[in-house]
Design an enzyme around this catalytic site. Structure first.
Site, PDB file in Angstrom:
ATOM      1  N   ASP A   1     119.543  29.458  32.548  1.00  0.00           N
ATOM      2  CA  ASP A   1     120.205  30.516  31.774  1.00  0.00           C
ATOM      3  C   ASP A   1     120.272  31.841  32.517  1.00  0.00           C
ATOM      4  O   ASP A   1     120.555  32.879  31.900  1.00  0.00           O
ATOM      5  CB  ASP A   1     119.457  30.731  30.452  1.00  0.00           C
ATOM      6  CG  ASP A   1     119.505  29.502  29.559  1.00  0.00           C
ATOM      7  OD1 ASP A   1     120.504  28.764  29.617  1.00  0.00           O
ATOM      8  OD2 ASP A   1     118.531  29.277  28.808  1.00  0.00           O
TER       9      ASP A   1
ATOM     10  N   SER B   1     122.304  33.323  34.410  1.00  0.00           N
ATOM     11  CA  SER B   1     123.530  34.118  34.363  1.00  0.00           C
ATOM     12  C   SER B   1     123.624  34.949  33.084  1.00  0.00           C
ATOM     13  O   SER B   1     124.271  36.001  33.064  1.00  0.00           O
ATOM     14  CB  SER B   1     124.754  33.205  34.485  1.00  0.00           C
ATOM     15  OG  SER B   1     124.802  32.295  33.401  1.00  0.00           O
ATOM     16  N   LYS B   2     122.966  34.495  32.014  1.00  0.00           N
ATOM     17  CA  LYS B   2     122.999  35.226  30.741  1.00  0.00           C
ATOM     18  C   LYS B   2     122.143  36.490  30.775  1.00  0.00           C
ATOM     19  O   LYS B   2     122.332  37.388  29.955  1.00  0.00           O
ATOM     20  CB  LYS B   2     122.514  34.324  29.613  1.00  0.00           C
ATOM     21  CG  LYS B   2     123.321  33.049  29.431  1.00  0.00           C
ATOM     22  CD  LYS B   2     122.703  32.171  28.344  1.00  0.00           C
ATOM     23  CE  LYS B   2     123.447  30.854  28.188  1.00  0.00           C
ATOM     24  NZ  LYS B   2     122.807  29.982  27.161  1.00  0.00           N
ATOM     25  N   TYR B   3     121.206  36.530  31.716  1.00  0.00           N
ATOM     26  CA  TYR B   3     120.253  37.644  31.720  1.00  0.00           C
ATOM     27  C   TYR B   3     120.888  38.950  32.182  1.00  0.00           C
ATOM     28  O   TYR B   3     120.294  40.018  32.025  1.00  0.00           O
ATOM     29  CB  TYR B   3     119.047  37.304  32.590  1.00  0.00           C
ATOM     30  CG  TYR B   3     118.313  36.050  32.133  1.00  0.00           C
ATOM     31  CD1 TYR B   3     118.431  35.585  30.823  1.00  0.00           C
ATOM     32  CD2 TYR B   3     117.523  35.317  33.007  1.00  0.00           C
ATOM     33  CE1 TYR B   3     117.779  34.438  30.406  1.00  0.00           C
ATOM     34  CE2 TYR B   3     116.855  34.168  32.599  1.00  0.00           C
ATOM     35  CZ  TYR B   3     116.988  33.733  31.299  1.00  0.00           C
ATOM     36  OH  TYR B   3     116.345  32.604  30.889  1.00  0.00           O
ATOM     37  N   ARG B   4     122.082  38.869  32.736  1.00  0.00           N
ATOM     38  CA  ARG B   4     122.770  40.097  33.134  1.00  0.00           C
ATOM     39  C   ARG B   4     123.098  40.980  31.929  1.00  0.00           C
ATOM     40  O   ARG B   4     123.336  42.177  32.071  1.00  0.00           O
ATOM     41  CB  ARG B   4     124.079  39.761  33.861  1.00  0.00           C
ATOM     42  CG  ARG B   4     123.903  39.143  35.230  1.00  0.00           C
ATOM     43  CD  ARG B   4     125.252  38.794  35.823  1.00  0.00           C
ATOM     44  NE  ARG B   4     125.148  38.189  37.139  1.00  0.00           N
ATOM     45  CZ  ARG B   4     125.160  38.849  38.289  1.00  0.00           C
ATOM     46  NH1 ARG B   4     125.250  40.173  38.253  1.00  0.00           N
ATOM     47  NH2 ARG B   4     125.063  38.233  39.440  1.00  0.00           N
TER      48      ARG B   4
END
Length: 522
Positions: free
Chosen positions: A262, A264-267
């Site tokens: 996940d 990429s979602k942490y951006r």
């Protein structure tokens, strides 16, 4: 009480996860604390490399490198050996064969010839009746001769542990307290495949027993494995270790586990976005790319970004553990001297990039100057500045002062190592292109800078001249400060302008100011 023996048993994945590193740190700290208090402690690193198709060296080295970077030495394991080896599960087949035979001979385990379709049907039937699924032990009705015939015929099967359905399995977890499971509600777990290759719970227990592990410290998602493992320890006639299930490390802004899948979602998280943005600018300069193999979920990311091992260790130790109600900055020695499992909390703990950065700033401020100069020089070399002068790097480090939080911060002032100026166009227009500024800069150069010699071209003298000139012109110092910075470096931010002028040097500054004035006139 026996001496404390802890273990960390990673699968070689090619990277070291932040959450896994926190678990490993807690295991190491528990053993290290026992050493320092005279109880005796051993930290074992064991490799779960049952996936033999994987390139072991390529997959394992990043994990070992993470331990080395953080200074977490293992007492037994790969490269150092020990009395309870081998420390690779792929080399421990004999241990599993003997343990499996013991369980089968004692009746604690049995061969289950049920097909996957039969097992699935049993599960569906239990679900339809609203009952928990427990294993249909139809294979226990087979005679020895029937079992031997099926084996000789190559019939697919697994070996299962026979869970006693008339008892409650209870343990006192060092973190979570007393936890119980009803054996009547537990399916019989598979221990090994037909070829004897072990599955996780079985291999883990056999290895923990053989390696005399006294404390099994791991993430809370393994809590559900405890009743099966307790039964296995009992069936093998081995002492049951103390279990301690620590909270998992959460993803930013959530209560979910931090996951590589996940990332990429942490951006979307403000604090993590700063990490991503900074990395996207700096890592390519070092020949690296932000992506699946290098991101904030991995320990290596922080090493490459120029964090200190002391800062990351400090941050990881505070994820679920505290010394008291106020101490934040702690050395690894301080944590090791005080670490006990009873101070580990049950609630999930999230990695806070901002707090990590504050730890980094504190630990960087304690770093000796020579270390900063050496590491910044290495980073500049990696970025292609192969001929930088170490003495000059030292002057840049001094000029940065407390602004140097991460070692890669030196890349933000790489313009100080460039022979030519690259102008920030927007800043040039704002700071030099305004009416009256070129004339002010030209007069300052002619009246105050050109008369200075190389010997008195110092930050102190330059500051005195600029302030005196600005006062004489009835002009605030800010206008000239910004103009000088843009003219000599092309960039709107950096170390103090007087330090910058001194670093760039007299002749180069005068030449660059002339070039900026010509550009402004054009």
């Amino acid at each position: 009480m026996p001496a404390v023996r802890t273990r960390f048993a990673p699968s070689p994945t090619g990277y070291m996860h932040i959450g896994g590193m926190r678990t490993a740190l807690f295991c190491w700290l528990l053993a290290e604390h026992a050493k320092r208090t005279g109880e005796g402690g051993t930290f074992v690193l064991r490799v779960d490399d049952t996936d033999r198709a994987r390139n072991l060296d390529a997959a394992l080295n990043p994990i070992l490198d993470a331990f080395r970077w953080l200074g977490l030495e293992w007492d037994e394991g790969p490269e150092v050996g020990g009395p309870h080896g081998p420390y690779f599960q792929s080399q421990r087949g004999e241990f599993y064969e003997l343990a499996l035979k013991k369980l089968l001979d004692s009746g604690a385990a049995y061969r289950d010839f049920s097909s996957p379709e039969e097992v699935a049907a049993d599960r569906e039937a239990a679900q339809a009746e609203g009952k928990p699924y427990v294993t249909n032990r139809r294979s226990l009705e087979l005679s020895e001769q029937e079992i031997e015939g099926l084996i000789e015929a190559g019939q697919s099967h697994v070996v299962r542990l026979k869970v006693p359905r008339d008892r409650t399995i209870t343990v006192t977890d060092a973190v979570r307290g007393e936890v119980s499971w009803d054996g009547a509600l537990l399916p019989d777990p598979a221990l090994a495949r037909a070829d004897g290759s072990p599955l996780y719970n079985f291999a883990s227990v056999v290895d923990d027993a053989a390696m005399k592990i006294t404390h099994v410290v791991r993430a809370e998602e393994h809590l559900s494995n405890v009743p099966i493992q307790v039964l296995l320890f009992e069936a093998l006639g081995e002492p049951i270790p103390t279990f301690g299930h620590i909270p998992f490390v959460t993803a930013p802004g959530t209560n979910r586990k931090l996951s590589k899948r996940d990332v990429s979602k942490y951006r979307d998280n403000k604090s993590f976005r700063k990490l991503f943005d900074s990395a996207a600018d700096r890592l390519p300069k070092l020949g690296l790319e932000l992506g699946e193999d290098l991101n904030p979920v991995m320990v290596r990311f922080y090493e490459e970004m120029g964090y200190l091992p002391e800062a990351l260790t400090n941050a990881l130790a505070r994820l679920g553990w505290s010394l008291d109600d106020h101490t934040e900055v702690m050395s690894r020695d301080t944590v090791a001297e005080n670490f006990t499992l009873d101070r580990v909390v049950k609630n999930p703990a999230g990695l806070d990039p901002d707090k990590l950065f504050s730890f980094q700033g504190e630990w960087m401020s304690r770093r000796p100057r020579q270390d900063k100069v050496r590491t910044c020089t290495d980073i500049l070399h990696r970025a292609g500045y192969e001929k930088v002068d170490v003495e000059y790097v030292g002057r840049v480090v001094d000029a940065l002062g407390d602004r140097l939080k991460l070692y890669t911060d030196v890349l933000d002032v790489a313009y100080l190592f460039e022979p030519d100026v690259t102008y920030d166009e927007k800043a040039f227009k704002k700071r030099i292109g305004k009416e009256g500024v070129p004339e002010l800069l030209r007069d300052f150069k002619a009246e105050r800078l050109e008369p200075l010699t190389a010997e008195n071209w110092t930050p102190e003298r330059l500051e005195a001249e600029l302030q005196s000139f600005s006062e004489a012109r009835g002009q605030g110092v800010g206008t000239l400060i910004h103009a000088c910075r843009i003219a000599t470096t092309g960039q709107p931010v950096g170390p103090g302008v007087y330090d910058v002028l001194a670093l760039v040097g007299r002749e180069t500054c005068l030449e660059r100011i002339d070039a900026a004035l010509t550009r402004a006139a054009g």
